[in-house]
Design a protein around this motif. Structure first.
Motif, mmCIF file in Angstrom:
data_model
loop_
_atom_site.group_PDB
_atom_site.id
_atom_site.type_symbol
_atom_site.label_atom_id
_atom_site.label_comp_id
_atom_site.label_asym_id
_atom_site.label_seq_id
_atom_site.Cartn_x
_atom_site.Cartn_y
_atom_site.Cartn_z
ATOM 1 N N ALA A 62 32.396 34.300 32.370
ATOM 2 C CA ALA A 62 33.042 35.248 33.378
ATOM 3 C C ALA A 62 33.696 34.453 34.557
ATOM 4 O O ALA A 62 33.130 33.622 34.899
ATOM 5 C CB ALA A 62 32.309 36.405 33.589
ATOM 6 N N THR A 63 34.697 35.199 35.052
ATOM 7 C CA THR A 63 35.419 34.437 36.310
ATOM 8 C C THR A 63 35.566 35.594 37.079
ATOM 9 O O THR A 63 36.087 36.739 36.677
ATOM 10 C CB THR A 63 36.813 33.711 36.026
ATOM 11 O OG1 THR A 63 36.653 32.796 35.001
ATOM 12 C CG2 THR A 63 37.549 33.344 37.345
ATOM 13 N N ILE A 64 35.337 35.701 38.352
ATOM 14 C CA ILE A 64 35.257 36.698 39.415
ATOM 15 C C ILE A 64 36.779 36.845 39.741
ATOM 16 O O ILE A 64 36.959 35.601 40.465
ATOM 17 C CB ILE A 64 34.476 36.513 40.493
ATOM 18 C CG1 ILE A 64 32.847 36.759 39.947
ATOM 19 C CG2 ILE A 64 34.533 37.669 41.560
ATOM 20 C CD1 ILE A 64 31.794 36.297 40.906
ATOM 21 N N ASP A 65 37.636 37.947 39.640
ATOM 22 C CA ASP A 65 38.883 37.819 40.073
ATOM 23 C C ASP A 65 39.037 38.437 41.565
ATOM 24 O O ASP A 65 39.674 37.956 42.279
ATOM 25 C CB ASP A 65 39.800 38.643 39.369
ATOM 26 C CG ASP A 65 39.639 38.039 37.694
ATOM 27 O OD1 ASP A 65 39.919 37.023 37.691
ATOM 28 O OD2 ASP A 65 39.646 39.105 36.689
ATOM 29 N N LYS A 66 38.172 39.533 41.687
ATOM 30 C CA LYS A 66 38.279 40.019 43.167
ATOM 31 C C LYS A 66 36.820 40.593 43.304
ATOM 32 O O LYS A 66 36.271 40.954 42.417
ATOM 33 C CB LYS A 66 39.326 41.292 43.092
ATOM 34 C CG LYS A 66 40.662 40.946 43.187
ATOM 35 C CD LYS A 66 41.562 42.064 43.099
ATOM 36 C CE LYS A 66 43.191 41.549 43.042
ATOM 37 N NZ LYS A 66 43.962 42.776 43.637
ATOM 38 N N ALA A 67 36.587 40.823 44.755
ATOM 39 C CA ALA A 67 35.277 41.057 45.241
ATOM 40 C C ALA A 67 35.496 42.173 45.908
ATOM 41 O O ALA A 67 36.450 42.081 47.021
ATOM 42 C CB ALA A 67 34.478 40.091 45.567
ATOM 43 N N TYR A 68 34.658 43.124 46.279
ATOM 44 C CA TYR A 68 34.823 44.246 47.344
ATOM 45 C C TYR A 68 33.432 44.421 47.843
ATOM 46 O O TYR A 68 32.373 44.264 46.915
ATOM 47 C CB TYR A 68 35.446 45.488 46.707
ATOM 48 C CG TYR A 68 36.660 45.181 45.958
ATOM 49 C CD1 TYR A 68 37.715 45.473 46.600
ATOM 50 C CD2 TYR A 68 36.985 45.178 44.700
ATOM 51 C CE1 TYR A 68 38.947 45.360 46.251
ATOM 52 C CE2 TYR A 68 38.027 44.829 43.877
ATOM 53 C CZ TYR A 68 39.191 45.031 44.862
ATOM 54 O OH TYR A 68 40.545 45.101 44.204
ATOM 55 N N SER A 80 36.900 38.904 34.706
ATOM 56 C CA SER A 80 37.433 38.614 33.381
ATOM 57 C C SER A 80 36.785 37.414 32.554
ATOM 58 O O SER A 80 36.139 36.359 33.150
ATOM 59 C CB SER A 80 39.147 38.187 33.858
ATOM 60 O OG SER A 80 39.234 36.997 34.314
ATOM 61 N N LEU A 81 36.830 37.626 31.151
ATOM 62 C CA LEU A 81 36.078 36.794 30.427
ATOM 63 C C LEU A 81 37.023 35.861 29.537
ATOM 64 O O LEU A 81 38.159 36.080 29.757
ATOM 65 C CB LEU A 81 35.132 37.663 29.265
ATOM 66 C CG LEU A 81 34.161 38.491 29.726
ATOM 67 C CD1 LEU A 81 33.455 39.145 28.599
ATOM 68 C CD2 LEU A 81 33.216 37.532 30.509
ATOM 69 N N GLU A 82 36.484 34.882 29.163
ATOM 70 C CA GLU A 82 37.364 33.903 28.509
ATOM 71 C C GLU A 82 38.391 34.510 27.424
ATOM 72 O O GLU A 82 39.229 34.177 26.960
ATOM 73 C CB GLU A 82 36.535 32.716 27.927
ATOM 74 C CG GLU A 82 36.186 31.772 29.085
ATOM 75 C CD GLU A 82 35.451 30.524 28.593
ATOM 76 O OE1 GLU A 82 34.943 30.429 27.248
ATOM 77 O OE2 GLU A 82 34.959 29.808 29.212
ATOM 78 N N ASP A 83 37.685 35.416 26.606
ATOM 79 C CA ASP A 83 38.255 36.133 25.539
ATOM 80 C C ASP A 83 39.543 37.124 25.973
ATOM 81 O O ASP A 83 40.300 37.613 25.015
ATOM 82 C CB ASP A 83 37.243 36.710 24.439
ATOM 83 C CG ASP A 83 36.364 37.680 25.029
ATOM 84 O OD1 ASP A 83 36.663 38.151 26.291
ATOM 85 O OD2 ASP A 83 35.732 38.393 24.538
ATOM 86 N N GLY A 84 39.675 37.123 27.350
ATOM 87 C CA GLY A 84 40.580 37.959 27.751
ATOM 88 C C GLY A 84 40.212 39.385 28.041
ATOM 89 O O GLY A 84 41.143 39.926 28.733
#
Length: 100
Positions: A62-68, A80-84
């Motif tokens: 997983a990649t963290i796109d945004k954090a709140y 988002s994960l590598e598989d989309g």
């Protein structure tokens, strides 16, 4: 003579129109912080290490796109994960997963 007087009047009116001070509208700029469900967006630098470690442990691809964050120090993460695929995770400041 009438033409001379008429030309003088037009000239006088024309010059006074340019001599008036024009009011320029200054656009006020405001910084608006967007909130989502009581959460305010933060930068990745402000994300606690425990939360980042929890994501990498539970979701290694997983990649963290945004954090709140909200006022209770609960974190909302858009990942988002590598598989989309993508999703939203919620964690407390200690890196424990929570349900909201």
């Amino acid at each position: 003579m009438k033409k001379l007087i008429l030309a003088s009047v037009f000239t006088f009116v024309g010059l006074t129109a340019f001599a008036q001070e024009s009011e320029m509208a200054m656009a006020a700029s405001e910084v608006v912080e967007t909130t989502q469900d009581g959460f305010s967006e933060i930068t990745m630098d402000n994300l606690p290490e425990a939360v980042s470690a929890a994501v990498s442990k539970s979701y290694p691809s997983a990649t963290i796109d945004k954090a709140y964050v909200n006022d209770k120090n609960q974190y909302k993460l858009e990942v988002s994960l590598e598989d989309g695929t993508s999703g939203t995770l919620y964690a407390d400041e200690k890196g424990n997963w929570i349900e909201l």
